[in-house]
Design a protein around this motif. Structure first.
Motif, PDB file in Angstrom:
ATOM      1  N   GLU A 119       0.788  -1.231   0.000  1.00 48.64           N
ATOM      2  CA  GLU A 119       0.000   0.000   0.000  1.00 48.64           C
ATOM      3  C   GLU A 119       0.825   1.289   0.000  1.00 48.64           C
ATOM      4  O   GLU A 119       0.304   2.350  -0.287  1.00 48.64           O
ATOM      5  CB  GLU A 119      -0.941   0.012   1.206  1.00 48.64           C
ATOM      6  CG  GLU A 119      -1.904  -1.156   1.236  1.00 48.64           C
ATOM      7  CD  GLU A 119      -2.832  -1.189   0.030  1.00 48.64           C
ATOM      8  OE1 GLU A 119      -3.218  -0.103  -0.469  1.00 48.64           O
ATOM      9  OE2 GLU A 119      -3.174  -2.299  -0.419  1.00 48.64           O
ATOM     10  N   SER A 170       1.529   4.948   4.872  1.00 50.72           N
ATOM     11  CA  SER A 170       0.243   4.833   5.571  1.00 50.72           C
ATOM     12  C   SER A 170       0.394   5.295   7.004  1.00 50.72           C
ATOM     13  O   SER A 170       1.481   5.272   7.566  1.00 50.72           O
ATOM     14  CB  SER A 170      -0.239   3.379   5.586  1.00 50.72           C
ATOM     15  OG  SER A 170      -0.424   2.895   4.285  1.00 50.72           O
ATOM     16  N   HIS A 202      -5.824  -3.145   8.879  1.00 52.35           N
ATOM     17  CA  HIS A 202      -5.519  -4.261   7.982  1.00 52.35           C
ATOM     18  C   HIS A 202      -4.701  -5.374   8.623  1.00 52.35           C
ATOM     19  O   HIS A 202      -4.287  -6.309   7.949  1.00 52.35           O
ATOM     20  CB  HIS A 202      -4.791  -3.733   6.745  1.00 52.35           C
ATOM     21  CG  HIS A 202      -5.679  -2.901   5.885  1.00 52.35           C
ATOM     22  ND1 HIS A 202      -5.831  -1.548   6.071  1.00 52.35           N
ATOM     23  CD2 HIS A 202      -6.484  -3.238   4.860  1.00 52.35           C
ATOM     24  CE1 HIS A 202      -6.679  -1.087   5.185  1.00 52.35           C
ATOM     25  NE2 HIS A 202      -7.099  -2.094   4.438  1.00 52.35           N
TER      26      HIS A 202
END
Length: 112
Positions: free
Chosen positions: A42, A45, A53
């Motif tokens: 990803e 973050s 997650h």
């Protein structure tokens, strides 16, 4: 010719120093590896996004992120009230190359 006992002891100390580092200790925890997988997929973050997650709650994820950051695996950026984390890719490549060089030196001492 086989290496002397003293040479092998030096090699053993060097290996212990390599593998007993903050880096390897940080990478030995499966939850941290999961966080690294998430960040690889990803990208940059924040704690809340990462915690959404993985199975751990945000406070545990935050502690894992701190360990990874202190070990030099992650970069940390603060933007207002949010703290973002991302992989320290180039820095990790350099560190792994240095570790590999040290490991090559140890191998030449103990097991040519």
């Amino acid at each position: 010719m086989t290496p002397s006992r003293r040479t092998r002891e030096k090699a053993a100390r060097e290996l212990a120093e390599i593998f007993d580092s903050k880096l390897f200790k940080a990478l030995c925890e499966p939850a941290r590896v999961d966080i690294l997988k998430f960040l690889t997929l990803e990208g940059r973050s924040d704690v809340r996004t990462i915690a959404a997650h993985v199975p751990q709650d945000a406070s545990v994820v935050s502690r894992h992120l701190a360990v990874l950051h202190q070990a030099g695996v992650l970069r940390r950026h603060k933007a207002g009230r949010h703290v973002f984390f991302e992989l320290e890719g180039p820095g990790m490549v350099e560190r792994m190359e240095r570790i590999l060089g040290r490991f090559r030196d140890v191998v030449s001492l103990c097991c040519p």
